[in-house]
Each structure stands twice: as structure tokens, then as C-alpha cells.
Design a protein around this motif. Structure first.
Motif, mmCIF file in Angstrom:
data_model
loop_
_atom_site.group_PDB
_atom_site.id
_atom_site.type_symbol
_atom_site.label_atom_id
_atom_site.label_comp_id
_atom_site.label_asym_id
_atom_site.label_seq_id
_atom_site.Cartn_x
_atom_site.Cartn_y
_atom_site.Cartn_z
ATOM 1 N N PHE A 2 0.803 11.396 0.447
ATOM 2 C CA PHE A 2 1.474 10.088 1.556
ATOM 3 C C PHE A 2 0.755 8.896 1.591
ATOM 4 O O PHE A 2 -0.434 9.140 1.421
ATOM 5 N N THR B 191 7.300 11.856 2.594
ATOM 6 C CA THR B 191 7.317 11.371 1.202
ATOM 7 C C THR B 191 8.714 12.014 0.570
ATOM 8 O O THR B 191 8.914 13.131 0.846
ATOM 9 N N SER C 112 6.971 6.620 0.079
ATOM 10 C CA SER C 112 6.396 7.297 1.251
ATOM 11 C C SER C 112 5.979 6.485 2.411
ATOM 12 O O SER C 112 6.196 4.977 2.180
#
Length: 321
Positions: free
Chosen positions: A237, A248, A280
């Protein structure tokens, strides 16, 4: 700080099954602590709910991530009736123990556990407590939310199912996860799921959040978590900021599939991963539709008829370290 504990033990969890239960061994010295044996088949609320009604406020969980999921989910079902959430003390007992690695007891030998239990009726210094939020996952067909820490969809969920069905009999935990990822990186198109189709393939995924205008696009996978890191020290992330949930996703098709998987596994830099279609961000909640599968902490969730899931975050939960 006083405690009124209950032990939850999953005898089918890998580590408990292979090495025996620590909680079972020490329970003989504490006749006032009830034990709930959870096998993953009988709903946990059938045995735990009445103990929460009696005021049990601390749950020692010995099992894998799926057992922690069941315990938290049951606690939240009881919370809807106005009861406070208990503290959790997590021991590593399963094939995957991500929740323990992040939030579990630091010392799980018998003597250390006895010391904690001996102090429960004494006015002693408050034990070290970690607070953390969990994911609350709801559908139109659930009475109360599923409560866990890592939700995955599409190819990532299929990878977890593949690991459970094909590799957990040979190896366990992060070893089997690593084997599955290695096989996937080497043979991404020929590694097949149970339906005979490639494990890595497109899934439908569309966000339905208020104000979101994303159209349905094919996706390789997505994941949401309140954790910063996952097993194998993966940090998937970025761009999260202070948001409680990291999200993500990987677009389909994945450009240069083998290299993209390898970079994701080895922890490639965000800019490098974005070249392979990964993005993300952070969010506080999300509602989405997908054609599945959907996994939460290693357990496949039932697919509702409308294929819609709503993900929010819990209040701070307390974990004894």
C-alpha cells in the motif's frame, strides 16, 4: 486491571494440531476459565455468545487468522445488542498468523501466560495494550459484519484458495504462500484454479461509493487492509496518507505479467509497480461489486446475489501484547 477471560482454541489449526494447544495445557490450573473449542464448522456464536452475556471481557484466541476472524465477527454480533467489545489476546496457532504477527501476544510460553492470568484479579499495572481498527465487511445478506484485517478479490483471492487446496498439505504458512507466488511468477498462464481456468485472469470490479464515477473495468485483483504490512514483509500500500484503509488494485491485463508479479513479490517501488498497472490509495470506506471470489483473512466469503460488498472500519479494538 482485572480480567474475566475465556479461551478459544481451534484444534484443527495447523500449529495447534501439530504441536498441541498451550492454552489447553495451562487451563488445568485455572478451573474458572471456560474453554471454547472452535473447529471452523459449528458457528462460534453458538458457544461464545452466552459467555459474553455473562460478562467475559477478555478472549484468548489460539488459532490462525480464520479463528481470529470468527472471534471478532461474533463479538461484533453481540455488540449490536449493546454489549462492550472484549479485549483479545492472540496466540499463533494456525497456518497463517498475520493477526498475531501484528497484534498478538509477544510472549506465548506457558509461564508467561500463567503470569498474565495470575495477575488478572490483582490491581496491577495495566498490561501493554495495542489498539487497531479492523475491516467491517457487510452485504445485503448479512445480519452483522464480518470483521477482519485483509480483504482480497479476483486473482489474489484465487491464489489464496489455490494455496489452501494444493499446497497446504505439503508445506504451511508463509512457506506455502511463497511457493504459490513463485509458481505463479514462473508459470502465470499455466497455473490453473479448480475450474481449469488460469489463476491470474480478469474479474469484474466496480466501485459504487457515493460520488465515485468509476465504470466497470476488468481487474486482475484488489486488496484492502487496515495493516501497513502483510506476510513476507510485503508493503503493498502507498499513497494512503492518514486514511484507515489501504486499497491497492491491479488492472487487467497486467503489462509484462511475469515481471509485474516478481516486482510485487519483491516489494518494488510504487513508481515501478505503477508501470505494471498497480495503483494504491487510502480510503475510509468503500462499496464495490465483483464477480468474486472474495477472501477475508484467508476465509472465502459467501457471494451475495447482488455481488455487492460494503467495507468500513471498526472502532479501535484492544489487543493485549
Amino acid at each position: 486491571m482485572t480480567q474475566s477471560p475465556v479461551f478459544i482454541i481451534n484444534p484443527k489449526s495447523h500449529k495447534v494440531n501439530m504441536q498441541g494447544s498451550i492454552l489447553t495445557r495451562i487451563a488445568v490450573d485455572y478451573g474458572d476459565i471456560p474453554i471454547v473449542y472452535f473447529d471452523g464448522e459449528t458457528p462460534l456464536e453458538e458457544t461464545l455468545s452466552h459467555l459474553l452475556h455473562e460478562g467475559r471481557d477478555t478472549i484468548y484466541v489460539e488459532g490462525g487468522d480464520g479463528t481470529v476472524l470468527a472471534a471478532l465477527t461474533t463479538c461484533f454480533a453481540e455488540r449490536s445488542e449493546g454489549r462492550p467489545l472484549p479485549r483479545l489476546a492472540i496466540l499463533p496457532g494456525g497456518s497463517t498468523n498475520l493477526a498475531h504477527a501484528v497484534l498478538g501476544l509477544k510472549d506465548v510460553d506457558s509461564e508467561a501466560l500463567k503470569q498474565k492470568l495470575d495477575e488478572r484479579t490483582q490491581q496491577v499495572k495495566r498490561p501493554e495494550i495495542a489498539t487497531h481498527k479492523a475491516l467491517l465487511v457487510e452485504t445485503s445478506e448479512t445480519k452483522s459484519p464480518y470483521v477482519g484485517f485483509l480483504l482480497s478479490t479476483g486473482s489474489l483471492a484465487r491464489l489464496m484458495l489455490y494455496t489452501q487446496n494444493n499446497l497446504h498439505g505439503k508445506t504451511r504458512g508463509v512457506v506455502s504462500i511463497a511457493r504459490a507466488i513463485m509458481q505463479l511468477a514462473m508459470f502465470p498462464r499455466s497455473t490453473k484454479s479448480e475450474d481449469g481456468k488460469p489463476l491470474v485472469r480478469a474479474s469484474e470490479f466496480v466501485r459504487l461509493d457515493e460520488g465515485t464515477t468509476d465504470a466497470a473495468e476488468p481487474q486482475a485483483f484488489s486488496m484492502l487492509s487496515t495493516f501497513e504490512e502483510l506476510s513476507l514483509n510485503l508493503s503493498p500500500f502507498w499513497g494512503r496518507g492518514v486514511a484507515p484503509i489501504g486499497f491497492t488494485q491491479a488492472a487487467w491485463p497486467i503489462p509484462r505479467l511475469r515481471l509485474g508479479i516478481a516486482k510485487a513479490v519483491l516489494g518494488g517501488a510504487p513508481r515501478s509497480l505503477e508501470k505494471h498497472g498497480l495503483t494504491s490509495e487510502g480510503c475510509s470506506e468503500m462499496t464495490f461489486q465483483t464477480d468474486g471470489p472474495v477472501m477475508l483473512d484467508g476465509e472465502e466469503l459467501p457471494m451475495p446475489k447482488d455481488q455487492t460488498f460494503k467495507v468500513t472500519v471498526s472502532p479501535d479494538l484492544e489487543f493485549i501484547r
